[in-house]
Write a protein that holds these residues in place. Sequence first.
Motif, PDB file in Angstrom:
ATOM      1  N   THR A 297      34.741  50.767  50.971  1.00 54.72           N
ATOM      2  CA  THR A 297      34.778  49.593  50.089  1.00 54.72           C
ATOM      3  C   THR A 297      33.378  49.226  49.626  1.00 54.72           C
ATOM      4  OG1 THR A 297      36.746  48.746  51.211  1.00 54.72           O
ATOM      5  CG2 THR A 297      35.458  47.171  49.921  1.00 54.72           C
ATOM      6  N   GLN A 301      31.849  49.262  45.778  1.00 54.08           N
ATOM      7  CA  GLN A 301      31.314  48.064  45.136  1.00 54.08           C
ATOM      8  C   GLN A 301      29.853  48.230  44.727  1.00 54.08           C
ATOM      9  OE1 GLN A 301      33.434  45.701  44.119  1.00 54.08           O
ATOM     10  NE2 GLN A 301      34.801  47.257  44.991  1.00 54.08           N
ATOM     11  N   ALA A 354      35.964  43.131  45.897  1.00 57.62           N
ATOM     12  CA  ALA A 354      36.727  44.268  45.382  1.00 57.62           C
ATOM     13  C   ALA A 354      37.932  43.824  44.567  1.00 57.62           C
ATOM     14  CB  ALA A 354      37.171  45.157  46.538  1.00 57.62           C
TER      15      ALA A 354
END
Length: 530
Positions: A297, A301, A354
């Motif tokens: 994640t 990002q 996200a």
Amino acid sequence: MAEQDFGTGCPAPRGRTRHRGRARSGAALVTAGLAFLAVLAPTPSAAGGGEPRPLVPARFVPGPCPTTPEPVPGRCGYLEVPENRARRGGRTVRLTVAIVPAASGRPAADPVVFMTGGPGADAISDIPFLIDSGVNRDRDLIVMAQRGTLHSRPNLACPEVDRFYAEAVGLRYDAPATGRRLVRATRACRDRLTASGVDLSAYNTTENAADFADLRRALGIERWNVYGYSYGTDLALTHLRRHPWGVRSVAIDSVVPPQVVSLPWTWDSAREGITTVFAACAAQPRCAHRYPDLRRTLTEQVRRLEARPLTVMAAPPSGGAPVRVVLDGGALVNLLVANAVPAVDVPAALDELAHGNPERFARARAAGATPVVGEFAHGLTQSVACAEWVPGYSRADLLRAGRRAFPGWPDSVLAQAPQLPFEHDVCRVWNVPDRTAVQRVTTTSAVPALVLSGTFDAKTGARWGAYAARTLSRSTTVRIPGIGHWVVPQSPCAQRVLASFLTRPTGPDTRCVAGLAPKPFTITPPPETA
């Protein structure tokens, strides 16, 4: 840009969590006897002979305490020392000294002297955190403003750089144009300081350590205990190596080993601290279920924001009108390294980001828009970093270290050291001599040492505490789970360990550490049910 305190770079936010009341708990410490002190004191043979006397003696002059938000509860004065000890008959500098009495009615004879981080932070403003942590419970506490910092004369503050950082929250973190603005601000500060007669080459860790040695002699203290955090550990280890006389014990918290600190080193610490937070989430079933694969994640990002930065309005946490902030990949990474978003909130903040909600990171970025201009001594930061940390490693070395730490991240992010962006360019204009030959040296000592690290520390990774301890033959190494930078004010257990160490440096009580675990992470509802 995220505000920093590595010890590196720019100032950390002064709003550190306070822990009033906890430092006073527990049984009173046993006063160390004179025979015990004699056993622990460095011997002349260990120190390389008798203590040499300085060519130019320092002098301590009693005086009023500085005006601070919380009044200094003790007596004060200043230490006057040469600006450059290699130049006979040169300027002198004045360093404010505060002596806080022990809370105990029967204090031990050996005080604690504190060395703050930065380099460039205001040590005097750390006094409330030290008192709340019980550092002065059974011993007087001595706090001295390091040369070049607030409450010293001269003060190497750079309002030009403070104003740049206030504007930089609305700029791309790692854009070349941002770097050029930082260099211009740094040059303006340097030109102003040198025009006033400041010898920037004299503001280094060697002279800093000698100041503390002079302080002990000027106050007539036979033995003392040294406690430093962050850059203060670099300073404490240098002090121990160059001035071991009279050092009863050394406690180093959030360790910066002088022999390894460099720009590439910052990526190693960032990787360790961030991935340890993610591992702690994975070890908590609720967090692991709600936020799987946080490393992926984060990478997504960082790449997304670096390619398409977000521009949003966000209110600074301290209050006031919303300001324009830019979130790109570099800004996101440096907010994580700076612990600008509390570790317990990081998984939730990344998940929200996200799913299109950057609020937690945007507010953290907005905090940089309201610096206290002139509080932090950027001049000391650059004089130390450019002489001691930057030389010997190229831009390519830094980029390679970033790629090893975080494969798949954009080179534009990895080309800038966490907390010290554009430092090669800044050091070119700061222009101080390379001091790595005398400073990038291992400290080897038999003086009892306590080495404290927080597992979530992304500025000075926890493994570097154990690394420094390898050459401290009578050291105790303690890792506090779930704690970031500057361990003692954040951990009641660390406070108890430090107190027991000061009572018995060769055998501190570390039993409280065994039952510690990171706090539960913040769990937010999934977006579809929120």
